[in-house]
Motif scaffolding. Structure first.
Motif, PDB file in Angstrom:
ATOM      1  N   LEU A 270      10.218   0.027   8.713  1.00  0.00           N
ATOM      2  CA  LEU A 270      10.633   1.397   8.342  1.00  0.00           C
ATOM      3  C   LEU A 270      11.936   1.484   7.534  1.00  0.00           C
ATOM      4  CD1 LEU A 270       9.453   3.593  11.534  1.00  0.00           C
ATOM      5  CD2 LEU A 270       8.312   3.042   9.387  1.00  0.00           C
ATOM      6  N   ASP A 271      12.654   0.612   7.707  1.00  0.00           N
ATOM      7  CA  ASP A 271      14.243   0.834   6.845  1.00  0.00           C
ATOM      8  C   ASP A 271      13.766   0.328   5.457  1.00  0.00           C
ATOM      9  OD1 ASP A 271      15.509   1.669   9.096  1.00  0.00           O
ATOM     10  OD2 ASP A 271      16.506  -0.395   9.555  1.00  0.00           O
ATOM     11  N   SER A 272      12.917  -0.816   5.285  1.00  0.00           N
ATOM     12  CA  SER A 272      12.611  -1.271   4.007  1.00  0.00           C
ATOM     13  C   SER A 272      12.071  -0.054   3.107  1.00  0.00           C
ATOM     14  CB  SER A 272      11.612  -2.455   4.073  1.00  0.00           C
ATOM     15  OG  SER A 272      10.261  -2.154   4.286  1.00  0.00           O
ATOM     16  N   LEU A 273      11.203   0.862   3.782  1.00  0.00           N
ATOM     17  CA  LEU A 273      10.581   1.874   3.162  1.00  0.00           C
ATOM     18  C   LEU A 273      11.498   2.715   2.293  1.00  0.00           C
ATOM     19  CD1 LEU A 273       7.488   2.992   5.332  1.00  0.00           C
ATOM     20  CD2 LEU A 273       7.426   1.468   3.492  1.00  0.00           C
TER      21      LEU A 273
ATOM     22  N   ASP B 196       0.507  -1.093   0.112  1.00  0.00           N
ATOM     23  CA  ASP B 196      -0.053  -0.088  -0.097  1.00  0.00           C
ATOM     24  C   ASP B 196       0.985   1.196   0.288  1.00  0.00           C
ATOM     25  OD1 ASP B 196      -2.361  -1.516   0.019  1.00  0.00           O
ATOM     26  OD2 ASP B 196      -2.910  -1.146   1.872  1.00  0.00           O
ATOM     27  N   THR B 197       1.989   1.096   0.664  1.00  0.00           N
ATOM     28  CA  THR B 197       3.016   2.504   0.886  1.00  0.00           C
ATOM     29  C   THR B 197       3.407   2.839  -0.580  1.00  0.00           C
ATOM     30  OG1 THR B 197       4.782   1.187   1.314  1.00  0.00           O
ATOM     31  CG2 THR B 197       3.348   2.109   3.041  1.00  0.00           C
ATOM     32  N   LYS B 198       3.460   1.662  -1.504  1.00  0.00           N
ATOM     33  CA  LYS B 198       4.106   2.047  -2.796  1.00  0.00           C
ATOM     34  C   LYS B 198       3.187   2.560  -3.690  1.00  0.00           C
ATOM     35  CE  LYS B 198       7.988   0.145  -1.968  1.00  0.00           C
ATOM     36  NZ  LYS B 198       8.935   0.932  -1.706  1.00  0.00           N
ATOM     37  N   LYS B 199       1.729   2.500  -3.268  1.00  0.00           N
ATOM     38  CA  LYS B 199       0.758   3.195  -4.178  1.00  0.00           C
ATOM     39  C   LYS B 199       0.147   4.562  -3.589  1.00  0.00           C
ATOM     40  CE  LYS B 199      -0.994  -1.235  -4.253  1.00  0.00           C
ATOM     41  NZ  LYS B 199      -2.110  -2.146  -3.939  1.00  0.00           N
ATOM     42  N   ASP B 200       0.740   4.583  -2.053  1.00  0.00           N
ATOM     43  CA  ASP B 200       0.253   5.990  -1.533  1.00  0.00           C
ATOM     44  C   ASP B 200       1.286   6.500  -0.587  1.00  0.00           C
ATOM     45  OD1 ASP B 200      -0.893   7.758   0.275  1.00  0.00           O
ATOM     46  OD2 ASP B 200      -2.685   6.220   1.071  1.00  0.00           O
ATOM     47  N   HIS B 201       1.816   7.621  -1.372  1.00  0.00           N
ATOM     48  CA  HIS B 201       2.852   8.251  -0.829  1.00  0.00           C
ATOM     49  C   HIS B 201       2.564   8.890   0.639  1.00  0.00           C
ATOM     50  CE1 HIS B 201       7.091  10.090  -0.975  1.00  0.00           C
ATOM     51  NE2 HIS B 201       6.236  11.213  -0.761  1.00  0.00           N
ATOM     52  N   LEU B 202       1.464   9.363   0.815  1.00  0.00           N
ATOM     53  CA  LEU B 202       1.013  10.079   2.064  1.00  0.00           C
ATOM     54  C   LEU B 202       1.187   8.893   3.353  1.00  0.00           C
ATOM     55  CD1 LEU B 202       0.118  12.407   3.639  1.00  0.00           C
ATOM     56  CD2 LEU B 202      -2.261  11.927   3.038  1.00  0.00           C
ATOM     57  N   LEU B 203       0.780   7.753   3.080  1.00  0.00           N
ATOM     58  CA  LEU B 203       0.689   6.799   3.868  1.00  0.00           C
ATOM     59  C   LEU B 203       2.193   6.345   4.278  1.00  0.00           C
ATOM     60  CD1 LEU B 203      -0.523   4.357   5.608  1.00  0.00           C
ATOM     61  CD2 LEU B 203      -0.530   2.953   3.440  1.00  0.00           C
ATOM     62  N   LYS B 204       3.078   6.384   3.277  1.00  0.00           N
ATOM     63  CA  LYS B 204       4.490   6.199   3.591  1.00  0.00           C
ATOM     64  C   LYS B 204       5.029   7.106   4.501  1.00  0.00           C
ATOM     65  CE  LYS B 204       8.792   5.652   0.721  1.00  0.00           C
ATOM     66  NZ  LYS B 204       9.507   5.723  -0.299  1.00  0.00           N
ATOM     67  N   GLU B 205       4.892   8.355   4.143  1.00  0.00           N
ATOM     68  CA  GLU B 205       5.216   9.634   5.018  1.00  0.00           C
ATOM     69  C   GLU B 205       4.751   9.797   6.319  1.00  0.00           C
ATOM     70  OE1 GLU B 205       7.888  11.452   3.939  1.00  0.00           O
ATOM     71  OE2 GLU B 205       7.919  10.369   2.114  1.00  0.00           O
ATOM     72  N   ARG B 206       3.563   9.206   6.560  1.00  0.00           N
ATOM     73  CA  ARG B 206       2.948   9.159   7.683  1.00  0.00           C
ATOM     74  C   ARG B 206       3.630   8.157   8.738  1.00  0.00           C
ATOM     75  NH1 ARG B 206      -2.933   7.978   7.558  1.00  0.00           N
ATOM     76  NH2 ARG B 206      -2.932   8.648   9.858  1.00  0.00           N
TER      77      ARG B 206
ATOM     78  N   LEU C  59       9.053  10.057  15.161  1.00  0.00           N
ATOM     79  CA  LEU C  59       9.225  10.979  15.930  1.00  0.00           C
ATOM     80  C   LEU C  59       8.122  11.316  16.903  1.00  0.00           C
ATOM     81  CD1 LEU C  59      10.004  13.652  12.932  1.00  0.00           C
ATOM     82  CD2 LEU C  59      11.580  12.474  14.752  1.00  0.00           C
ATOM     83  N   ALA C  60       7.250  10.160  16.879  1.00  0.00           N
ATOM     84  CA  ALA C  60       6.210  10.208  17.996  1.00  0.00           C
ATOM     85  C   ALA C  60       6.601   9.947  19.171  1.00  0.00           C
ATOM     86  CB  ALA C  60       5.092   9.449  17.478  1.00  0.00           C
ATOM     87  N   ALA C  61       5.694  10.520  20.360  1.00  0.00           N
ATOM     88  CA  ALA C  61       6.098  10.060  21.746  1.00  0.00           C
ATOM     89  C   ALA C  61       6.016   8.402  22.005  1.00  0.00           C
ATOM     90  CB  ALA C  61       4.891  10.559  22.602  1.00  0.00           C
ATOM     91  N   ASP C  62       5.457   7.936  21.230  1.00  0.00           N
ATOM     92  CA  ASP C  62       4.866   6.305  21.178  1.00  0.00           C
ATOM     93  C   ASP C  62       5.111   5.965  19.943  1.00  0.00           C
ATOM     94  OD1 ASP C  62       4.490   3.691  21.743  1.00  0.00           O
ATOM     95  OD2 ASP C  62       2.888   4.071  23.134  1.00  0.00           O
ATOM     96  N   PRO C  63       6.268   5.610  19.272  1.00  0.00           N
ATOM     97  CA  PRO C  63       6.388   5.261  17.790  1.00  0.00           C
ATOM     98  C   PRO C  63       5.472   3.881  17.183  1.00  0.00           C
ATOM     99  CG  PRO C  63       8.556   5.996  18.579  1.00  0.00           C
ATOM    100  CD  PRO C  63       7.563   5.838  19.867  1.00  0.00           C
ATOM    101  N   MET C  64       5.700   2.802  18.163  1.00  0.00           N
ATOM    102  CA  MET C  64       5.273   1.757  17.804  1.00  0.00           C
ATOM    103  C   MET C  64       3.725   1.873  17.888  1.00  0.00           C
ATOM    104  SD  MET C  64       7.840  -1.039  18.964  1.00  0.00           S
ATOM    105  CE  MET C  64       6.804  -2.370  18.237  1.00  0.00           C
ATOM    106  N   ASP C  65       3.080   2.420  18.808  1.00  0.00           N
ATOM    107  CA  ASP C  65       1.675   2.770  18.870  1.00  0.00           C
ATOM    108  C   ASP C  65       1.028   3.382  17.797  1.00  0.00           C
ATOM    109  OD1 ASP C  65      -0.674   2.124  20.408  1.00  0.00           O
ATOM    110  OD2 ASP C  65      -0.551   4.333  20.772  1.00  0.00           O
ATOM    111  N   THR C  66       1.533   4.375  17.464  1.00  0.00           N
ATOM    112  CA  THR C  66       1.319   5.376  16.399  1.00  0.00           C
ATOM    113  C   THR C  66       1.321   4.522  15.008  1.00  0.00           C
ATOM    114  OG1 THR C  66       2.082   7.195  17.772  1.00  0.00           O
ATOM    115  CG2 THR C  66       1.703   7.536  15.170  1.00  0.00           C
ATOM    116  N   PHE C  67       2.435   3.972  14.716  1.00  0.00           N
ATOM    117  CA  PHE C  67       2.471   3.104  13.697  1.00  0.00           C
ATOM    118  C   PHE C  67       1.252   2.080  13.619  1.00  0.00           C
ATOM    119  CE2 PHE C  67       3.638  -0.858  11.533  1.00  0.00           C
ATOM    120  CZ  PHE C  67       4.425  -0.445  10.512  1.00  0.00           C
TER     121      PHE C  67
END
Length: 91
Positions: free
Chosen positions: A88-91, A14-24, A30-38
């Motif tokens: 994330l590294d794969s993105l 999906d990230t390959k088709k949706d650049h905004l999703l990839k960026e989010r 940078l989030a306070a709780d990165p994995m939960d936000t992910f």
């Protein structure tokens, strides 16, 4: 195949088709709780993934290594993989 790994592969597609999703997803570092936000973003995108499931993938790999080593593996967590960072590294 593990359900979470399948969901991560679909999310990656999906990230390959949706650049905004990839960026989010990348911005979760940078989030306070990165994995939960992910996981919340992944769920919003239709891929139900929990923090516990991400941790479980690394734990299972480590446990399997311990079981396959005669006498156990004294350094089992040297190979504990962080699926969040790997993704994330794969993105």
């Amino acid at each position: 195949m593990n359900k979470t790994i399948v969901e991560l592969e679909l999310l990656y597609s999906d990230t390959k088709k949706d650049h905004l999703l990839k960026e989010r997803l990348l911005a979760t570092r940078l989030a306070a709780d990165p994995m939960d936000t992910f996981c919340k973003i992944a769920c919003d995108a239709g891929h139900p993934i929990t923090v516990g499931e991400l941790f479980a993938i690394g734990q299972e790999n480590s446990d399997n290594q311990c079981k396959s080593t005669n006498g156990g593996n004294p350094n089992s967590f040297d190979t504990f993989e962080d699926m969040y960072e790997i993704f994330l590294d794969s993105l």
